[in-house]
Design a protein around this motif. Structure first.
Motif, PDB file in Angstrom:
ATOM      1  N   UNK A  71      -4.869  -3.102  -6.096  1.00  0.00           N
ATOM      2  CA  UNK A  71      -5.027  -2.037  -7.094  1.00  0.00           C
ATOM      3  C   UNK A  71      -3.705  -1.322  -7.326  1.00  0.00           C
ATOM      4  N   UNK A  72      -3.040  -0.967  -6.249  1.00  0.00           N
ATOM      5  CA  UNK A  72      -1.771  -0.236  -6.359  1.00  0.00           C
ATOM      6  C   UNK A  72      -0.699  -1.087  -7.023  1.00  0.00           C
ATOM      7  N   UNK A  73      -0.649  -2.354  -6.648  1.00  0.00           N
ATOM      8  CA  UNK A  73       0.325  -3.244  -7.273  1.00  0.00           C
ATOM      9  C   UNK A  73       0.033  -3.434  -8.760  1.00  0.00           C
ATOM     10  N   UNK A  74      -1.235  -3.501  -9.107  1.00  0.00           N
ATOM     11  CA  UNK A  74      -1.595  -3.660 -10.526  1.00  0.00           C
ATOM     12  C   UNK A  74      -1.198  -2.415 -11.306  1.00  0.00           C
ATOM     13  N   UNK A  75      -1.438  -1.238 -10.727  1.00  0.00           N
ATOM     14  CA  UNK A  75      -0.999  -0.014 -11.401  1.00  0.00           C
ATOM     15  C   UNK A  75       0.518  -0.016 -11.575  1.00  0.00           C
ATOM     16  N   UNK A  76       1.250  -0.467 -10.576  1.00  0.00           N
ATOM     17  CA  UNK A  76       2.711  -0.540 -10.712  1.00  0.00           C
ATOM     18  C   UNK A  76       3.114  -1.496 -11.830  1.00  0.00           C
ATOM     19  N   UNK A  77       2.421  -2.594 -11.937  1.00  0.00           N
ATOM     20  CA  UNK A  77       2.705  -3.540 -13.022  1.00  0.00           C
ATOM     21  C   UNK A  77       2.385  -2.921 -14.378  1.00  0.00           C
ATOM     22  N   UNK A  78       1.287  -2.200 -14.450  1.00  0.00           N
ATOM     23  CA  UNK A  78       0.913  -1.534 -15.698  1.00  0.00           C
ATOM     24  C   UNK A  78       2.000  -0.534 -16.110  1.00  0.00           C
ATOM     25  N   UNK A  98       1.347   3.506  -0.949  1.00  0.00           N
ATOM     26  CA  UNK A  98       0.059   2.875  -0.647  1.00  0.00           C
ATOM     27  C   UNK A  98       0.234   1.375  -0.439  1.00  0.00           C
ATOM     28  N   UNK A  99       1.044   0.731  -1.263  1.00  0.00           N
ATOM     29  CA  UNK A  99       1.303  -0.705  -1.088  1.00  0.00           C
ATOM     30  C   UNK A  99       1.887  -0.952   0.300  1.00  0.00           C
ATOM     31  N   UNK A 100       2.881  -0.162   0.679  1.00  0.00           N
ATOM     32  CA  UNK A 100       3.503  -0.329   2.000  1.00  0.00           C
ATOM     33  C   UNK A 100       2.529  -0.046   3.127  1.00  0.00           C
ATOM     34  N   UNK A 102      -0.814  -0.240   3.044  1.00  0.00           N
ATOM     35  CA  UNK A 102      -1.834  -1.293   3.090  1.00  0.00           C
ATOM     36  C   UNK A 102      -1.260  -2.566   3.703  1.00  0.00           C
ATOM     37  N   UNK A 103      -0.048  -2.925   3.320  1.00  0.00           N
ATOM     38  CA  UNK A 103       0.590  -4.105   3.914  1.00  0.00           C
ATOM     39  C   UNK A 103       0.747  -3.951   5.418  1.00  0.00           C
ATOM     40  N   UNK A 104       1.153  -2.767   5.855  1.00  0.00           N
ATOM     41  CA  UNK A 104       1.319  -2.534   7.293  1.00  0.00           C
ATOM     42  C   UNK A 104      -0.020  -2.676   8.019  1.00  0.00           C
ATOM     43  N   UNK A 105      -1.091  -2.141   7.448  1.00  0.00           N
ATOM     44  CA  UNK A 105      -2.417  -2.259   8.075  1.00  0.00           C
ATOM     45  C   UNK A 105      -2.844  -3.721   8.172  1.00  0.00           C
ATOM     46  N   UNK A 106      -2.587  -4.465   7.089  1.00  0.00           N
ATOM     47  CA  UNK A 106      -2.968  -5.880   7.066  1.00  0.00           C
ATOM     48  C   UNK A 106      -2.186  -6.657   8.125  1.00  0.00           C
ATOM     49  N   UNK A 107      -0.880  -6.438   8.181  1.00  0.00           N
ATOM     50  CA  UNK A 107      -0.040  -7.160   9.121  1.00  0.00           C
ATOM     51  C   UNK A 107      -0.376  -6.853  10.571  1.00  0.00           C
ATOM     52  N   UNK A 108      -0.833  -5.618  10.841  1.00  0.00           N
ATOM     53  CA  UNK A 108      -1.164  -5.215  12.208  1.00  0.00           C
ATOM     54  C   UNK A 108      -2.643  -5.402  12.534  1.00  0.00           C
ATOM     55  N   UNK A 109      -3.409  -5.966  11.593  1.00  0.00           N
ATOM     56  CA  UNK A 109      -4.849  -6.125  11.762  1.00  0.00           C
ATOM     57  C   UNK A 109      -5.554  -4.798  12.059  1.00  0.00           C
TER      58      UNK A 109
END
Length: 111
Positions: A71-78, A98-100, A102-109
């Motif tokens: 969602x955040x990346x799409x808003x940035x693209x918009x 938020x992108x950063x 969320x990525x950190x949460x994903x990478x750290x499970x």
């Protein structure tokens, strides 16, 4: 997409519900890219309702952090495509954070 009943209904579906938020913004983006008729207020209201709501953000993080990142990346693209012109520098910074996050949460499970 701003109707609280729709939002609550999507939340009842956990991972898939979070995905549907992301897909809905993708559909709106594609429609706007094709027709150029989606107003700035629409993006602003969706951003405020979905991204700025702490309870909804928590829902995304716990159920599908990929959807929050998307969602955040799409808003940035918009924004980058100048389809949402009345955004503020604070909105841009928040989306990047938020992108950063969320990525950190994903990478750290951590979801």
């Amino acid at each position: 997409v701003l109707n609280p009943k729709w939002i609550d209904g999507m939340k009842e579906n956990g991972y898939k519900g979070a995905f549907e938020f992301s897909a809905t913004l993708d559909y709106l983006y594609a429609y706007d890219a094709t027709t150029e008729i989606v107003s700035d207020w629409c993006y602003t209201q969706i951003y405020n309702s979905w991204i700025c709501d702490e309870n909804l953000k928590k829902f995304f993080i716990e159920n599908n952090p990929w959807a929050l990142r998307d969602l955040s990346q799409r808003f940035l693209e918009i924004i980058n495509r100048e389809m949402w012109n009345d955004h503020t520098p604070e909105i841009l910074d928040n989306l990047k954070k938020i992108v950063n996050m969320a990525d950190a949460k994903i990478e750290k499970n951590e979801y």
